[in-house]
Design an enzyme around this catalytic site. Structure first.
Site, PDB file in Angstrom:
ATOM      1  N   THR A  94       0.876  -1.172   0.000  1.00  0.00           N
ATOM      2  CA  THR A  94       0.000   0.000   0.000  1.00  0.00           C
ATOM      3  C   THR A  94       0.912   1.219   0.000  1.00  0.00           C
ATOM      4  O   THR A  94       1.497   1.567   1.018  1.00  0.00           O
ATOM      5  CB  THR A  94      -0.938   0.000   1.214  1.00  0.00           C
ATOM      6  OG1 THR A  94      -1.673  -1.226   1.213  1.00  0.00           O
ATOM      7  CG2 THR A  94      -1.909   1.171   1.149  1.00  0.00           C
ATOM      8  N   LYS A 132      -6.930   1.360  -3.219  1.00  0.00           N
ATOM      9  CA  LYS A 132      -6.511   0.755  -1.956  1.00  0.00           C
ATOM     10  C   LYS A 132      -6.495   1.798  -0.843  1.00  0.00           C
ATOM     11  O   LYS A 132      -6.943   1.539   0.276  1.00  0.00           O
ATOM     12  CB  LYS A 132      -5.133   0.117  -2.113  1.00  0.00           C
ATOM     13  CG  LYS A 132      -4.551  -0.437  -0.834  1.00  0.00           C
ATOM     14  CD  LYS A 132      -5.371  -1.569  -0.242  1.00  0.00           C
ATOM     15  CE  LYS A 132      -4.642  -2.117   0.987  1.00  0.00           C
ATOM     16  NZ  LYS A 132      -5.246  -3.323   1.489  1.00  0.00           N
ATOM     17  N   LYS A 177      -0.398   5.446   8.607  1.00  0.00           N
ATOM     18  CA  LYS A 177       0.362   5.768   7.392  1.00  0.00           C
ATOM     19  C   LYS A 177      -0.570   5.867   6.188  1.00  0.00           C
ATOM     20  O   LYS A 177      -0.496   6.821   5.413  1.00  0.00           O
ATOM     21  CB  LYS A 177       1.422   4.682   7.161  1.00  0.00           C
ATOM     22  CG  LYS A 177       2.240   4.870   5.908  1.00  0.00           C
ATOM     23  CD  LYS A 177       2.249   3.785   4.862  1.00  0.00           C
ATOM     24  CE  LYS A 177       1.791   2.412   5.109  1.00  0.00           C
ATOM     25  NZ  LYS A 177       1.320   1.766   3.855  1.00  0.00           N
TER      26      LYS A 177
END
Length: 197
Positions: free
Chosen positions: A6, A81, A149
């Site tokens: 990701t 995503k 994150k």
């Protein structure tokens, strides 16, 4: 080259450019699913890149998963995503805040949780996280720090097109709070712990 992490949108696009300059096909293909889906080979891949490169990589994808969704050019997988994780992170924080509030206002927490997970808010993600919260099982499926994150990355991607994702920022603050409290490498369900104390 297949990248299934990701990543930030900028990094996915930079990798695509570097690959192209080297004469190498590039597919960004992050997955949806966690440990269980990986062990059962039922992951779903969000793929960005040239159709021919995705087709060439399909046997590898289908050895690990059940579906490859071609979303567009390189970077498209990363975008979806990040949106997926943004929406998941907000749901997890909303659940944690709701359960903490129910407990602090004197409701039977098991009864409240049962109503919430079996009513309108009860997505599959909410049900799974609620079960882990009930069991105080924070064995990592997805680290708290990684969710923080991803929420940062999606906020940056949104800012690049003039959008502000207020709920992403609020959820990120909760995950950072949990990480600071020592839950950074615990499951995202642990985001409730600083709220319960």
């Amino acid at each position: 080259l297949i990248e299934s992490s990701t990543l930030s949108l900028d990094w996915a696009r930079e990798l695509a450019g570097l690959s192209s300059a080297a004469g190498v096909g590039f597919v960004d293909a992050p997955v949806t699913g966690s440990k269980q889906q990986a062990s059962e080979a039922t992951l779903r891949f969000f793929a960005g890149g040239a159709a021919a490169d995705i087709e060439k990589a399909k046997p590898a994808f289908l050895a690990m998963g059940t579906e490859v969704i071609h979303l567009g050019p390189a970077g498209s997988g990363a975008i979806l995503k990040l949106i997926n994780n943004f929406m998941a992170g907000v749901q997890v924080v909303t659940l944690a805040e709701g359960l903490a509030l129910a407990g602090k206002l004197g409701l039977d927490i098991d009864q409240a949780r049962n109503v919430l997970v079996n009513g309108a808010p009860g997505s599959p993600l909410v049900k799974g996280v609620a079960a882990r919260i009930a069991a105080d099982d924070f064995t990592p499926n997805f680290f708290t720090t990684l969710m923080a994150k991803d929420l940062d990355y999606v906020g940056r991607a949104a800012a690049s097109v003039g959008l502000t994702l207020d709920t992403a920022a609020a959820a990120r603050a909760r995950f950072l709070e949990a990480a600071k409290a020592g839950y950074g490498e615990q499951d995202i369900a642990s985001v409730i712990e600083p709220l319960r104390k």
